[in-house]
Design a protein around this motif. Sequence first.
Motif, short mmCIF file in Angstrom:
data_model
loop_
_atom_site.label_atom_id
_atom_site.label_comp_id
_atom_site.label_asym_id
_atom_site.label_seq_id
_atom_site.Cartn_x
_atom_site.Cartn_y
_atom_site.Cartn_z
N LYS A 9 0.79 -1.23 0.00
CA LYS A 9 0.00 0.00 0.00
C LYS A 9 0.82 1.28 0.00
O LYS A 9 0.29 2.36 -0.31
N ARG A 10 2.09 1.19 0.39
CA ARG A 10 2.88 2.42 0.54
C ARG A 10 4.12 2.42 -0.35
O ARG A 10 5.09 3.10 -0.05
N ARG A 11 4.07 1.67 -1.41
CA ARG A 11 5.25 1.54 -2.26
C ARG A 11 5.68 2.90 -2.84
O ARG A 11 6.86 3.26 -2.81
N THR A 12 4.73 3.65 -3.37
CA THR A 12 5.05 4.94 -3.97
C THR A 12 5.63 5.90 -2.94
O THR A 12 6.62 6.60 -3.18
N SER A 13 5.01 5.97 -1.76
CA SER A 13 5.50 6.89 -0.72
C SER A 13 6.87 6.45 -0.20
O SER A 13 7.71 7.30 0.11
N MET A 14 7.11 5.14 -0.13
CA MET A 14 8.42 4.67 0.32
C MET A 14 9.50 5.08 -0.68
O MET A 14 10.62 5.46 -0.28
N GLN A 29 16.92 -2.27 -2.50
CA GLN A 29 17.30 -2.74 -3.83
C GLN A 29 16.68 -4.11 -4.11
O GLN A 29 16.22 -4.38 -5.22
N GLU A 30 16.65 -4.96 -3.08
CA GLU A 30 16.08 -6.29 -3.26
C GLU A 30 14.59 -6.25 -3.58
O GLU A 30 14.07 -7.16 -4.24
N TYR A 31 13.90 -5.20 -3.14
CA TYR A 31 12.46 -5.08 -3.40
C TYR A 31 12.16 -4.11 -4.54
O TYR A 31 11.01 -3.75 -4.77
N GLY A 32 13.20 -3.69 -5.26
CA GLY A 32 12.99 -2.80 -6.40
C GLY A 32 12.53 -1.42 -6.01
O GLY A 32 11.87 -0.73 -6.81
N LEU A 33 12.86 -0.97 -4.79
CA LEU A 33 12.48 0.38 -4.35
C LEU A 33 13.60 1.34 -4.71
O LEU A 33 14.74 1.17 -4.29
N GLU A 34 13.26 2.35 -5.44
CA GLU A 34 14.27 3.31 -5.88
C GLU A 34 13.68 4.71 -5.87
O GLU A 34 12.58 4.93 -6.37
N GLY A 35 14.42 5.65 -5.30
CA GLY A 35 13.99 7.05 -5.27
C GLY A 35 14.97 7.92 -6.02
O GLY A 35 16.17 7.63 -6.06
#
Length: 483
Positions: free
Chosen positions: A107-112, A264-270
């Motif tokens: 639910k918070r992928r974009t905000s993360m 990085q393992e979860y594909g989270l990048e800002g």
Amino acid sequence: MFAQSTEGNPEEQKAAAETVGATEVVFKDLAHTRQIDSLWLATLYDTSRYNEAQQAVQSPWDSIALHDSLWSTALFKERLAALDARTPFHVEYNVSLEQIVRGYLKKRRTSMQRLIGLSHYYFPMFEAILAQYGLPLEMKYLAIVESALAPTATSPAGARGLWQFMFQTGKSFGLEVNSYVDDRCDPLQSTIAAAKYLNKLHNSLDDWDLALAAYNSGPGNVSKAIRRSGGRTNYWNIRSFLPRETAGYVPAFLATMYLFEYAQEYGLEGGRPKHPFITTDTVRVKKMISLEQVARVSQANLAEIEFLNPSYTLGLIPAVKDHPYYLRLPRDIMGSFVTHEDSIYALAQQEFNQREQPLPELMNQNNRIRYRVRSGDYLGKIAEQFGVTVQKIKQWNSLKNNQISIGQRLTIIPRRIPVDQKPTEQKISTNNASGVYIVRPGDSLWSIAQKFPQISIDDLKKWNGISGNKITPGMSLRVQKES
């Protein structure tokens, strides 16, 4: 605006304003100093801190359910164990923590990802201060839980800033709050205060998990939870005895730390910020200047200048004798500002002099006024009356929208007193023969000084032997110097 030149012999380039007018200032910068800044910026951007590799492809967690095939509890436990081994926090598996992490991914992928982008600006500064005070570097994630890295975030209870300090707590750790400045919103000063506070809590509780809980709910609540649990000191063993909000506070911190450490393992990048904190610099302000004037003369975006200077609540930087205030700017702008600051201050003063209403004296936050909403009032009208912005009124009163009601009391730190709010000579309770004013309900030293244009707050304090700002209705104040 700046018209910067880097060509020609540096010795022939003069650090002088070409024109100084009411609306335009054109400068030529010193080429050799800009070259030094350019080389320094290249070095900063080359450090590994700002160039961590991130995967470009993001997992489509938002579009599908988290089935077991997309989530491995065994792998989650393995990573938690690795975190536990390298941090001083008690990172242990439990179902609640797993649900929070999976909920954030769902639910918070974009905000993360947005927070990861902002972290590139704040975290280098956080880490330097945390290391200086001997705190775990992972404590930087606390600011995400507290404020989502919003430097002017304000809670309904009145806590403010990246680290959410209440007024008195912030004051006890050296954070200044007055009509112009709120140090709780200053990233550097508030981080230093947070480091001192966390150190104090850890010294008392001897456990970082408990220090986190105490930061949220206060050490008294943690102490009571320890007693009610029979003397246990592991956070997870006393969690059920803590206030409900605090019971979810440490798990939120651990979940945030986990996702950042394994982003990085979860594909989270800002995205990386345009100006990381370390690529900015400060200069002491010599004369009053507004952030709008700085933005205009440097051709910078006002929102960017405000982002770099969030502690100036009115958008004005005061100049007070023996009390330094600083302006933070990107280094590529700082050189031109310092080179031509005298011309910039002259332009600022020229514009201030053209304003109809005088700027307020620097006053303590306690000199705020209480305004009662009347029929026909709306926030825009009230803001215009007192020379402030709608956003500031909403911040001061923790308003979530623009709706107000007749009779509602609003806290306002005015930049001017409306004409219809100024009492006439007949309404001022003054004995002209003795020069005495009788304090009325709602009065402050600042509002009284406004009724007598020839005197200041310092005059009132000096003539009446007042050391602080507290006055009470019925008090007699001398409003003219004894002959």
